[in-house]
Design a protein around this motif. Structure first.
Motif, mmCIF file in Angstrom:
data_model
loop_
_atom_site.group_PDB
_atom_site.id
_atom_site.type_symbol
_atom_site.label_atom_id
_atom_site.label_comp_id
_atom_site.label_asym_id
_atom_site.label_seq_id
_atom_site.Cartn_x
_atom_site.Cartn_y
_atom_site.Cartn_z
ATOM 1 N N ILE A 1 -6.372 4.489 19.706
ATOM 2 C CA ILE A 1 -5.600 5.172 18.603
ATOM 3 C C ILE A 1 -6.371 4.866 17.335
ATOM 4 O O ILE A 1 -7.153 3.875 16.995
ATOM 5 C CB ILE A 1 -4.175 4.264 18.325
ATOM 6 C CG1 ILE A 1 -3.331 4.408 19.692
ATOM 7 C CG2 ILE A 1 -3.430 4.972 17.256
ATOM 8 C CD1 ILE A 1 -2.080 3.349 19.765
ATOM 9 N N ALA A 2 -6.246 5.921 16.491
ATOM 10 C CA ALA A 2 -7.001 6.031 15.176
ATOM 11 C C ALA A 2 -6.106 5.478 14.199
ATOM 12 O O ALA A 2 -5.178 5.935 14.124
ATOM 13 C CB ALA A 2 -7.620 7.120 14.724
ATOM 14 N N SER A 3 -6.765 4.607 13.156
ATOM 15 C CA SER A 3 -6.055 4.054 12.119
ATOM 16 C C SER A 3 -5.745 5.524 11.169
ATOM 17 O O SER A 3 -6.431 6.393 10.663
ATOM 18 C CB SER A 3 -6.880 3.143 11.132
ATOM 19 O OG SER A 3 -6.171 3.197 10.104
ATOM 20 N N CYS A 4 -4.461 5.513 10.503
ATOM 21 C CA CYS A 4 -4.168 6.550 9.803
ATOM 22 C C CYS A 4 -4.259 5.812 8.122
ATOM 23 O O CYS A 4 -3.660 6.571 7.215
ATOM 24 C CB CYS A 4 -2.781 6.954 9.815
ATOM 25 S SG CYS A 4 -2.612 7.926 11.356
ATOM 26 N N GLY A 5 -4.824 4.747 8.019
ATOM 27 C CA GLY A 5 -5.227 4.328 6.803
ATOM 28 C C GLY A 5 -3.781 3.482 6.155
ATOM 29 O O GLY A 5 -3.011 3.237 6.857
ATOM 30 N N THR A 6 -4.239 3.581 4.747
ATOM 31 C CA THR A 6 -3.184 2.785 4.010
ATOM 32 C C THR A 6 -2.587 3.832 3.177
ATOM 33 O O THR A 6 -2.481 4.772 3.091
ATOM 34 C CB THR A 6 -3.745 1.629 2.952
ATOM 35 O OG1 THR A 6 -4.951 2.516 2.348
ATOM 36 C CG2 THR A 6 -4.667 0.469 3.771
ATOM 37 N N PRO A 7 -1.149 3.176 2.542
ATOM 38 C CA PRO A 7 -0.285 4.245 2.015
ATOM 39 C C PRO A 7 -0.793 4.627 0.729
ATOM 40 O O PRO A 7 -1.693 3.797 -0.011
ATOM 41 C CB PRO A 7 1.129 3.281 1.308
ATOM 42 C CG PRO A 7 0.964 2.074 2.465
ATOM 43 C CD PRO A 7 -0.680 1.744 2.977
ATOM 44 N N VAL A 8 -0.557 5.840 0.331
ATOM 45 C CA VAL A 8 -1.182 6.551 -0.703
ATOM 46 C C VAL A 8 -0.371 5.926 -2.085
ATOM 47 O O VAL A 8 0.635 5.254 -1.910
ATOM 48 C CB VAL A 8 -0.998 8.055 -0.645
ATOM 49 C CG1 VAL A 8 -1.827 8.703 0.524
ATOM 50 C CG2 VAL A 8 0.328 8.562 -0.821
ATOM 51 N N PRO A 9 -0.996 6.312 -3.229
ATOM 52 C CA PRO A 9 -0.169 5.937 -4.243
ATOM 53 C C PRO A 9 1.246 6.147 -4.418
ATOM 54 O O PRO A 9 1.473 6.977 -4.242
ATOM 55 C CB PRO A 9 -1.018 6.297 -5.714
ATOM 56 C CG PRO A 9 -2.450 6.700 -4.864
ATOM 57 C CD PRO A 9 -2.152 6.971 -3.550
ATOM 58 N N GLU A 10 2.098 5.078 -5.051
ATOM 59 C CA GLU A 10 3.332 5.466 -5.237
ATOM 60 C C GLU A 10 4.285 5.483 -3.832
ATOM 61 O O GLU A 10 5.540 6.000 -3.822
ATOM 62 C CB GLU A 10 3.937 6.601 -6.021
ATOM 63 C CG GLU A 10 3.241 6.338 -7.464
ATOM 64 C CD GLU A 10 3.737 7.546 -8.169
ATOM 65 O OE1 GLU A 10 4.926 7.923 -8.430
ATOM 66 O OE2 GLU A 10 2.681 8.300 -8.888
ATOM 67 N N THR A 11 3.654 4.948 -2.776
ATOM 68 C CA THR A 11 4.097 5.037 -1.356
ATOM 69 C C THR A 11 4.317 3.730 -0.909
ATOM 70 O O THR A 11 3.006 2.888 -1.109
ATOM 71 C CB THR A 11 3.586 6.094 -0.470
ATOM 72 O OG1 THR A 11 3.629 7.305 -1.123
ATOM 73 C CG2 THR A 11 4.256 6.313 0.799
ATOM 74 N N ALA A 12 5.139 3.150 -0.416
ATOM 75 C CA ALA A 12 5.450 2.026 0.634
ATOM 76 C C ALA A 12 5.859 2.220 1.995
ATOM 77 O O ALA A 12 6.576 3.267 2.245
ATOM 78 C CB ALA A 12 6.234 1.054 0.035
ATOM 79 N N VAL A 13 5.079 1.500 3.235
ATOM 80 C CA VAL A 13 5.364 1.742 4.521
ATOM 81 C C VAL A 13 5.601 0.685 4.946
ATOM 82 O O VAL A 13 4.924 -0.528 4.714
ATOM 83 C CB VAL A 13 3.955 2.496 5.107
ATOM 84 C CG1 VAL A 13 4.543 2.771 6.516
ATOM 85 C CG2 VAL A 13 3.978 3.813 4.442
ATOM 86 N N GLU A 14 6.542 0.403 5.910
ATOM 87 C CA GLU A 14 6.813 -0.770 6.623
ATOM 88 C C GLU A 14 7.378 -0.302 8.169
ATOM 89 O O GLU A 14 7.758 0.872 8.232
ATOM 90 C CB GLU A 14 8.045 -1.535 6.128
ATOM 91 C CG GLU A 14 9.501 -0.726 5.794
ATOM 92 C CD GLU A 14 10.229 -1.592 4.970
ATOM 93 O OE1 GLU A 14 10.077 -2.339 4.656
ATOM 94 O OE2 GLU A 14 11.436 -1.007 4.532
#
Length: 572
Positions: free
Chosen positions: A364-377
């Motif tokens: 599985i490839a990483s899809c990276g970290t959240p773009v600015p003004e966005t939070a992921v959980e």
């Protein structure tokens, strides 16, 4: 506040959109595009359209661009409809377009002369009146004194999803502006950048990620149609290797297609050293495909650190997470079951574009970290946040999360909650980076572990004779028993033993397996080209699939080969 139309007041000189037509590139500068957008707005006003939704049924990019911008300038809400090219025939397209129009209830349907007959048929079926047909550019009215109006809703973006039911995502002006700004921040876009795209403009990835992202930044955009890309993927690569374009995005399929179709002699004299961003989204990243792409272009200066997998959806306007350009993307191989609330064990890691795993379905490839003004959980079934390294459902919060679905049923927007958007996608965070496994509804449990349709499809496309993008897996339960329906759009049956071998290793005798050989175009797809797996499962249950059943297991796991009722018609 700033809007995506602010640039219209002072378009960048000598910058614009390079359209590919008649075998060559043609530049229309942003001043010309701004004028055409205003004149399109004046055309809408002259026809009584000053607000409400305007459904856009326009195929050619050079016509679509001013129509989309002009609709916004007029104070209306643009709502693009997928191109007829993505459907099996005019009847299927008319059904789809009528369903979209029925959900959108537009104030007007705007089309061009080429698609006017299809637009009229769809309007008649939906009961939405007669479409407005754009005249030739010279026939548009003057708009010298026309001032811009701001609609309450910036965009109504339709997504058919895997269920096949069109849903209009309500994207506000704040959503749209915030997501374009977030994309620029994530990618570090500067005036020295330029962008290429062959993605359809009716889909969020092409519409927002490349088109709006470029015009708002006022950088050059090199724009092809999907059909032009299929005919000549070398033209897409030429943007970067001969014209120095720095940014692009494509699904995994695009990189694989270019690798297989572009000849070595077509790469002679190219230099990809300025290509700094190669986004990959919309579908699962196959590490082996990407490694082959990098290997082919590396002798000409391509750097694997340009590869930037990303994750997003229409419900979040577009972008949610992405790998930082220049950092290199991580790939990992999980071990053990992936169950909600369970820790994820990793027994292998590598770098996308550098390492070429022999079993790409396991990685599985990483899809990276959240773009600015966005939070992921990542949350459990009850919506409780889970710690880093734990499998569950992806939930997104931020300014880019849309204002729900356009629907008379309030329950339709249930995924949009005060605590964020429940995406319906399964995955996990690891060291702060997001890994997306697949749709929660496209999985079954086998021996206590979840098996996802995307994993099976990735494994099957590595089988010789199974063309990339021409295989789909639908999983579900019927009569109390788990089942898998596999449709392969390929001739012959030389691939069958290998396909059933892959399925045996991933599933067990408790799962009823059916393998169908079908003609190209049999697999139902969303407007963005993804398999509509739930519809595929339903069609199989209703004996409505066309093709040959080459393999079918029942309770005793004995295979049968047959031309079943409802699965008639040889695939050749």
């Amino acid at each position: 506040m700033n809007t995506v139309l602010d640039w219209l007041d002072s378009p960048a000189p000598e910058r614009g959109i390079h359209y590919y037509r008649n075998g060559d590139w043609h530049l229309r500068d942003y001043a010309d595009i701004a004028s055409a957008a205003r004149r399109t707005a004046a055309f809408l006003h002259a026809n009584g359209v000053t607000k409400g939704v305007v459904s856009l049924l326009i195929e050619e990019p050079e016509t679509f661009v001013p129509a989309f911008l002009g609709t916004m300038y007029a104070g209306a809400t643009p709502s693009p409809i997928a191109s007829p090219v993505t459907f099996g025939g005019h009847e299927a397209f008319t059904e789809h377009a009528a369903a979209v129009l029925g959900a959108a209830t537009p104030a007007a349907v705007l089309t061009d002369a080429h698609l006017a007959p299809l637009a009229a048929a769809a309007c008649a079926k939906a009961g939405t009146g007669t479409p407005l047909v754009l005249p030739d550019p010279a026939g548009l009215p003057d708009a010298d004194d026309l001032a811009p109006r701001q609609a309450e809703l910036a965009l109504l973006q339709f997504t058919s999803g895997s269920s096949g039911t069109p849903k209009g995502v309500r994207v506000t002006g704040d959503n749209l502006t915030a997501n374009v700004r977030a994309i620029h921040g994530w990618l570090g876009v500067t005036p020295e950048d330029s962008c290429s795209s062959w993605l359809p403009l009716y889909h969020d990835m092409g519409l927002i990620g490349t088109f709006l992202g470029s015009v708002v930044a006022q950088i050059d955009l090199w724009l092809m149609s999907p059909v032009d890309f299929i005919r000549s993927p070398a033209r897409w690569l030429d943007c970067h290797g001969r014209h120095g374009v720095t940014i692009t995005t494509a699904p995994n399929f695009g990189y694989g297609y270019a690798t297989s179709r572009v000849r070595e002699e077509e790469l002679a004299g190219t230099d990809f050293s300025t290509w700094r961003v190669a986004m990959s989204g919309a579908e699962r990243v196959d590490a082996r495909v990407v490694a082959d792409f990098t290997s082919k272009l590396a002798p000409h200066g391509f750097d694997s650190r340009a590869l930037t997998p990303c994750y997003g959806m229409a419900e979040t306007t577009l972008a949610v997470t992405g790998v930082r350009p220049g950092h290199g993307a991580r790939i990992i191989r999980p071990s053990g079951p992936l169950d909600t609330g369970a820790p994820v064990s990793v027994d292998g890691s590598g770098t996308l574009g550098v390492d070429r795993p022999e079993d790409p379905a396991a990685w599985i490839a990483s899809c990276g970290t959240p773009v600015p003004e966005t939070a992921v959980e990542v949350v459990d079934d009850d919506g409780t946040p889970l710690p880093d390294g734990t499998f569950g459902e992806i939930r997104v919060r931020g300014t880019s999360v849309a204002d729900g679905y356009e629907s008379p049923d309030p329950a339709a927007s249930a995924p949009f909650g005060d605590d964020g958007l429940r995406t319906g996608d399964a995955g996990f965070l690891l060291d702060g980076e997001l890994y997306v496994v697949g749709r929660i509804g496209d999985s079954i449990k086998v021996r206590g572990r979840k098996v996802h349709a995307e994993d099976l499809e990735a494994a099957l496309t590595s089988v010789p004779g199974v063309p990339p993008g021409r295989c789909a897996v639908a999983l579900g339960n019927r009569a109390g028993r788990s089942g898998a329906v596999v449709v392969v759009e390929a001739p012959g049956d030389g691939w069958l033993d290998a396909v059933t071998g892959v399925l045996r290793s991933a599933l067990d005798a408790s799962v009823a397996v059916t393998v169908v050989r079908a003609r190209r175009g049999t697999i139902p797809r969303t407007s963005s080209g993804k398999p509509r797996r739930r519809l595929l499962w339903r069609q199989a249950g209703e004996d409505a699939l066309t093709g040959d059943v080459l393999h079918s297991t029942h309770g005793n796991d004995r295979p049968t080969a047959q031309n079943a009722p409802g699965l008639d018609g040889a695939a050749t």
